[in-house]
Design a protein around this motif. Sequence first.
Motif, mmCIF file in Angstrom:
data_model
loop_
_atom_site.group_PDB
_atom_site.id
_atom_site.type_symbol
_atom_site.label_atom_id
_atom_site.label_comp_id
_atom_site.label_asym_id
_atom_site.label_seq_id
_atom_site.Cartn_x
_atom_site.Cartn_y
_atom_site.Cartn_z
ATOM 1 N N ASP A 1 15.856 58.884 20.339
ATOM 2 C CA ASP A 1 14.604 58.911 20.146
ATOM 3 C C ASP A 1 13.971 57.603 20.475
ATOM 4 O OD1 ASP A 1 11.897 58.912 18.736
ATOM 5 O OD2 ASP A 1 12.725 59.565 16.650
ATOM 6 N N ARG A 2 13.228 57.693 21.530
ATOM 7 C CA ARG A 2 12.820 56.386 22.028
ATOM 8 C C ARG A 2 11.698 55.660 21.154
ATOM 9 N NH1 ARG A 2 13.755 54.961 27.629
ATOM 10 N NH2 ARG A 2 15.032 56.490 28.563
ATOM 11 N N SER A 3 11.267 56.325 20.184
ATOM 12 C CA SER A 3 10.295 55.727 19.473
ATOM 13 C C SER A 3 10.974 55.168 18.045
ATOM 14 C CB SER A 3 9.241 56.877 18.536
ATOM 15 O OG SER A 3 10.127 57.581 17.808
ATOM 16 N N GLN A 4 12.198 55.109 17.981
ATOM 17 C CA GLN A 4 12.817 54.563 16.959
ATOM 18 C C GLN A 4 14.041 53.475 17.332
ATOM 19 O OE1 GLN A 4 12.505 55.484 13.471
ATOM 20 N NE2 GLN A 4 10.976 56.670 14.437
ATOM 21 N N SER A 5 14.404 52.614 16.380
ATOM 22 C CA SER A 5 15.433 51.546 16.933
ATOM 23 C C SER A 5 16.574 52.112 17.391
ATOM 24 C CB SER A 5 15.597 50.723 15.623
ATOM 25 O OG SER A 5 16.870 49.796 15.775
ATOM 26 N N PHE A 6 17.147 51.593 18.677
ATOM 27 C CA PHE A 6 18.455 51.876 18.876
ATOM 28 C C PHE A 6 19.440 51.393 18.272
ATOM 29 C CE2 PHE A 6 17.425 53.599 23.811
ATOM 30 C CZ PHE A 6 16.745 54.695 23.329
ATOM 31 N N ALA A 7 19.130 50.342 17.494
ATOM 32 C CA ALA A 7 20.245 49.917 16.896
ATOM 33 C C ALA A 7 20.705 50.678 15.467
ATOM 34 C CB ALA A 7 19.929 48.497 16.240
ATOM 35 N N GLU A 8 19.401 51.183 15.048
ATOM 36 C CA GLU A 8 19.729 52.161 13.856
ATOM 37 C C GLU A 8 20.537 53.371 14.350
ATOM 38 O OE1 GLU A 8 15.802 52.461 12.186
ATOM 39 O OE2 GLU A 8 15.882 50.290 11.618
ATOM 40 N N GLN A 9 19.755 53.857 15.403
ATOM 41 C CA GLN A 9 20.499 55.009 16.135
ATOM 42 C C GLN A 9 22.002 54.987 16.451
ATOM 43 O OE1 GLN A 9 17.876 57.469 18.641
ATOM 44 N NE2 GLN A 9 16.526 56.051 18.563
ATOM 45 N N ALA A 10 22.290 53.805 17.003
ATOM 46 C CA ALA A 10 23.811 53.415 17.231
ATOM 47 C C ALA A 10 24.621 53.450 15.949
ATOM 48 C CB ALA A 10 23.987 52.307 18.009
ATOM 49 N N CYS A 11 23.955 53.007 15.028
ATOM 50 C CA CYS A 11 24.805 53.241 13.858
ATOM 51 C C CYS A 11 25.032 54.349 13.117
ATOM 52 C CB CYS A 11 24.043 51.948 12.501
ATOM 53 S SG CYS A 11 24.896 52.087 11.216
ATOM 54 N N ALA A 12 23.912 55.208 13.284
ATOM 55 C CA ALA A 12 23.995 56.503 12.861
ATOM 56 C C ALA A 12 25.078 57.273 13.781
ATOM 57 C CB ALA A 12 22.783 57.218 13.052
ATOM 58 N N LEU A 13 24.923 57.176 14.971
ATOM 59 C CA LEU A 13 26.029 57.818 15.858
ATOM 60 C C LEU A 13 27.495 57.472 15.495
ATOM 61 C CD1 LEU A 13 24.384 57.842 19.276
ATOM 62 C CD2 LEU A 13 24.584 59.515 17.978
ATOM 63 N N ALA A 14 27.569 56.104 15.324
ATOM 64 C CA ALA A 14 29.245 55.726 14.680
ATOM 65 C C ALA A 14 29.381 56.564 13.334
ATOM 66 C CB ALA A 14 28.878 54.282 14.792
ATOM 67 N N ASP A 15 28.494 56.345 12.427
ATOM 68 C CA ASP A 15 28.707 56.924 11.298
ATOM 69 C C ASP A 15 29.052 58.478 11.405
ATOM 70 O OD1 ASP A 15 28.053 54.679 9.803
ATOM 71 O OD2 ASP A 15 25.981 55.219 9.325
ATOM 72 N N ALA A 16 28.400 59.037 12.400
ATOM 73 C CA ALA A 16 28.628 60.611 12.389
ATOM 74 C C ALA A 16 29.888 60.873 12.914
ATOM 75 C CB ALA A 16 27.633 61.028 13.487
ATOM 76 N N ALA A 17 30.897 59.879 13.445
ATOM 77 C CA ALA A 17 32.352 60.064 13.791
ATOM 78 C C ALA A 17 33.086 60.206 12.611
ATOM 79 C CB ALA A 17 32.689 58.801 14.432
ATOM 80 N N GLY A 18 32.567 59.889 11.369
ATOM 81 C CA GLY A 18 33.166 60.079 9.946
ATOM 82 C C GLY A 18 34.422 59.394 9.779
ATOM 83 N N LEU A 19 34.489 58.151 10.350
ATOM 84 C CA LEU A 19 35.970 57.206 10.454
ATOM 85 C C LEU A 19 35.833 56.311 9.241
ATOM 86 C CD1 LEU A 19 36.766 56.899 14.130
ATOM 87 C CD2 LEU A 19 37.533 58.649 12.652
ATOM 88 N N THR A 20 36.779 56.081 8.669
ATOM 89 C CA THR A 20 36.747 55.210 7.586
ATOM 90 C C THR A 20 36.678 53.563 8.401
ATOM 91 O OG1 THR A 20 39.067 54.922 7.438
ATOM 92 C CG2 THR A 20 37.876 56.551 5.970
ATOM 93 N N GLY A 21 36.723 52.597 7.619
ATOM 94 C CA GLY A 21 36.716 51.334 8.197
ATOM 95 C C GLY A 21 38.238 50.926 8.723
ATOM 96 N N GLU A 22 39.187 51.609 7.924
ATOM 97 C CA GLU A 22 40.577 51.380 8.453
ATOM 98 C C GLU A 22 40.883 52.255 9.483
ATOM 99 O OE1 GLU A 22 45.281 52.646 6.531
ATOM 100 O OE2 GLU A 22 43.534 52.031 5.160
ATOM 101 N N ALA A 23 40.408 53.529 9.623
ATOM 102 C CA ALA A 23 40.533 54.262 10.688
ATOM 103 C C ALA A 23 39.964 53.696 12.264
ATOM 104 C CB ALA A 23 39.996 55.831 10.527
ATOM 105 N N TRP A 24 38.711 52.973 11.781
ATOM 106 C CA TRP A 24 38.126 52.398 13.172
ATOM 107 C C TRP A 24 39.183 51.186 13.773
ATOM 108 C CZ3 TRP A 24 34.466 54.294 15.986
ATOM 109 C CH2 TRP A 24 33.582 54.839 15.445
ATOM 110 N N GLN A 25 39.633 50.761 12.806
ATOM 111 C CA GLN A 25 40.757 49.444 13.112
ATOM 112 C C GLN A 25 42.042 49.714 13.501
ATOM 113 O OE1 GLN A 25 40.000 45.871 10.530
ATOM 114 N NE2 GLN A 25 38.562 47.370 9.484
ATOM 115 N N THR A 26 42.438 51.093 13.116
ATOM 116 C CA THR A 26 44.011 51.577 13.624
ATOM 117 C C THR A 26 44.130 52.778 14.510
ATOM 118 O OG1 THR A 26 43.907 52.961 11.533
ATOM 119 C CG2 THR A 26 44.641 50.495 11.368
#
Length: 126
Positions: A36-61
């Motif tokens: 959505d070009r009318s919204q912040s890509f930083a916020e959208q990127a955060c939401a896309l990463a959140d959508a992966a459903g990984l825990t902090g530990e999973a992201w790191q391991t």
Amino acid sequence: MLLLNYAHPLTEEQLAHLEALVGVRPEVRSLAAQADRSQSFAEQACALADAAGLTGEAWQTMPVLINPPGLAALALALLTEVHGRCGYFVPVLNIRPVPGSVPPRFEIAEIINLQALRDEARTRRG
């Protein structure tokens, strides 16, 4: 290995090729990435990463591979967000058209090891 697919669905042929490249059949999570070009890509990127459903530990391991969204600015923001969560640049797929194919088909050209690319680039800082 987990493949976070933010682009078009992968075909069985593409998945078989990917398995041959990495030595295992990755678990694929297909995640919609409509920018959505009318919204912040930083916020959208955060939401896309959140959508992966990984825990902090999973992201790191967990070994993660990304098929990024097609829009360059969103892909860069997503890779930056994921770097912050993982602590390194994750590898990404480079998918290209198959020359002369009718209808158009696409193949996995390579897996780009972004962390190795970054590390090598540091040697050229002069």
